[in-house]
Design an enzyme around this catalytic site. Structure first.
Site, PDB file in Angstrom:
ATOM      1  N   LEU A  33      40.588 -17.917   0.999  1.00 52.98           N
ATOM      2  CA  LEU A  33      39.450 -18.839   0.935  1.00 52.98           C
ATOM      3  C   LEU A  33      39.515 -19.906   2.027  1.00 52.98           C
ATOM      4  O   LEU A  33      40.575 -20.445   2.337  1.00 52.98           O
ATOM      5  CB  LEU A  33      39.428 -19.511  -0.445  1.00 52.98           C
ATOM      6  N   ALA A  35      36.776 -23.137   4.054  1.00 54.63           N
ATOM      7  CA  ALA A  35      35.796 -24.165   3.674  1.00 54.63           C
ATOM      8  C   ALA A  35      34.430 -23.571   3.322  1.00 54.63           C
ATOM      9  O   ALA A  35      33.687 -24.146   2.521  1.00 54.63           O
ATOM     10  CB  ALA A  35      35.657 -25.181   4.799  1.00 54.63           C
ATOM     11  N   GLY A  36      34.114 -22.411   3.909  1.00 47.48           N
ATOM     12  CA  GLY A  36      32.838 -21.763   3.579  1.00 47.48           C
ATOM     13  C   GLY A  36      32.790 -21.345   2.107  1.00 47.48           C
ATOM     14  O   GLY A  36      31.784 -21.544   1.418  1.00 47.48           O
ATOM     15  N   HIS A  37      33.906 -20.771   1.637  1.00 47.90           N
ATOM     16  CA  HIS A  37      33.960 -20.380   0.215  1.00 47.90           C
ATOM     17  C   HIS A  37      33.897 -21.618  -0.687  1.00 47.90           C
ATOM     18  O   HIS A  37      33.229 -21.605  -1.734  1.00 47.90           O
ATOM     19  CB  HIS A  37      35.277 -19.645  -0.096  1.00 47.90           C
ATOM     20  N   GLY A 147      27.526 -16.258   1.009  1.00 49.52           N
ATOM     21  CA  GLY A 147      27.365 -16.896   2.316  1.00 49.52           C
ATOM     22  C   GLY A 147      26.409 -16.094   3.186  1.00 49.52           C
ATOM     23  O   GLY A 147      26.408 -14.862   3.153  1.00 49.52           O
ATOM     24  N   ASP A 150      27.166 -13.237   6.222  1.00 45.29           N
ATOM     25  CA  ASP A 150      26.977 -11.803   5.979  1.00 45.29           C
ATOM     26  C   ASP A 150      25.495 -11.584   5.646  1.00 45.29           C
ATOM     27  O   ASP A 150      25.138 -11.276   4.500  1.00 45.29           O
ATOM     28  CB  ASP A 150      27.879 -11.339   4.841  1.00 45.29           C
ATOM     29  N   VAL A 176      29.236 -21.994   7.210  1.00 47.72           N
ATOM     30  CA  VAL A 176      30.016 -23.191   7.577  1.00 47.72           C
ATOM     31  C   VAL A 176      30.781 -22.847   8.855  1.00 47.72           C
ATOM     32  O   VAL A 176      31.336 -21.747   8.980  1.00 47.72           O
ATOM     33  CB  VAL A 176      30.987 -23.578   6.436  1.00 47.72           C
ATOM     34  N   SER A 186      37.445 -15.210   6.851  1.00 45.46           N
ATOM     35  CA  SER A 186      38.836 -14.893   6.521  1.00 45.46           C
ATOM     36  C   SER A 186      39.504 -14.175   7.681  1.00 45.46           C
ATOM     37  O   SER A 186      40.722 -14.247   7.856  1.00 45.46           O
ATOM     38  CB  SER A 186      38.879 -14.012   5.280  1.00 45.46           C
TER      39      SER A 186
END
Ligand code: PAF
Length: 283
Positions: A33, A35-37, A147, A150, A176, A186
């Site tokens: 994980l 910062a986007g998650h 997100g 994708d 992000v 990732s």
């Protein structure tokens, strides 16, 4: 934060929440994980009373076994991050839980799944839609967050929800980025330091194409060719750099208001994807 590594345990917690009438948001992930998650978890908190995060590195969506083996797995760190982001439940099923012996049923959104990334990763999106379907059936969320990095995945899941009348609200969250523009992923942790320095060139190429569209550029083929060249010049091996209608990822005939410019390219052994959406006024 509850942790469930099997469906029975997951349902034990979910039943209490369902009985209380708590709404449930699901954030499906494959872990490692960033910062986007965590942004997805924070947004999920605004959408529902309970936030469930799943971590499952889904073998079915990896067309390349080496890529599956290499995919970063950082469960201990992920657990700490989710606890501090105040997720309510972490679901970490094993492969035998998701794909029990005899499992053969697959979910396929034809057409959309075979273009762009699907053309280079045969079977990838069947793996994604199958596992997302299973996770939705297990968790029965009111809302699910993904997100928009994708973008094709999001479009395909949206189509699947409509076609199968699945009562889940789908929410897409902006990508992000690192301060130099690189989309958080990732896979970024797999880049060498030299590759990491080159990687933001993908976002720069996408922004250059977006600016050209906003200035009235209509030669799509030329724009796509410039994007491919920009990637090659920074050491990428591009798979595609293309401009499509945002609604259905088909080629634009000049009439769409919302377009998306998408790219996928390899830097060494790491495959990166990114996109930017551009809205334009059409007469
Ligand atoms: O985007 C991802 O991380 C995965 O494709 C998903 C949606 C969790 C399915 O495995």
């Amino acid at each position: 934060m509850f942790i469930a590594d099997n469906i029975a345990e997951l349902h034990r917690v979910l039943t209490v929440w369902h009985n209380q009438g708590d709404s449930i948001a699901l954030v499906p992930t494959m872990g490692n994980l960033h910062a986007g998650h965590i942004r997805l978890v924070h947004e999920a908190r605004k959408c529902a009373k309970r936030v469930v995060v799943s971590i499952f590195v889904n073998p079915l969506q990896f067309n390349d076994p080496t890529d599956f083996a290499r995919y970063p797995r950082t469960f201990a760190e992920d657990q700490v991050k989710l606890a501090s982001a105040k997720a309510d439940l972490l679901f970490t099923p094993g492969a035998e839980e998701i794909y029990p012996p005899g499992d053969v049923t697959r979910v396929h959104v034809p057409g959309l799944s075979e273009i762009l990334c699907g053309a280079f990763r045969p079977g990838h999106f069947i793996g994604v839609t199958t596992v997302v379907n299973k996770l939705f059936n297990m968790v029965q969320p009111d809302v699910a967050l993904f997100g928009l990095k994708d973008f094709q995945q999001f479009t395909i899941i949206h189509r699947m929800l409509l076609d199968l009348h699945m009562p889940v609200e789908l929410v897409g969250i902006e990508t992000v980025r690192e301060t130099d523009g690189l989309a958080m992923s990732s896979r970024n942790s797999l880049l060498s330091s030299d590759e990491r320095q080159r990687a933001p060139a993908m976002y720069r190429a996408l922004c250059a194409a977006r600016d050209a569209v906003l200035k009235g550029e209509v030669e799509i083929a030329a724009l796509e060719q410039r994007g491919m060249q920009a990637l090659e010049q920074t050491g990428f091996k591009p798979e595609y750099f293309t401009l499509r209608r945002a609604a259905d990822l088909q080629a634009d005939d000049g009439s769409a208001h919302e377009l998306v410019i998408l790219a996928a390219a390899w830097l060494g052994n790491t495959r990166l994807i990114d996109n930017v959406v551009v809205s334009r006024s059409v007469d």
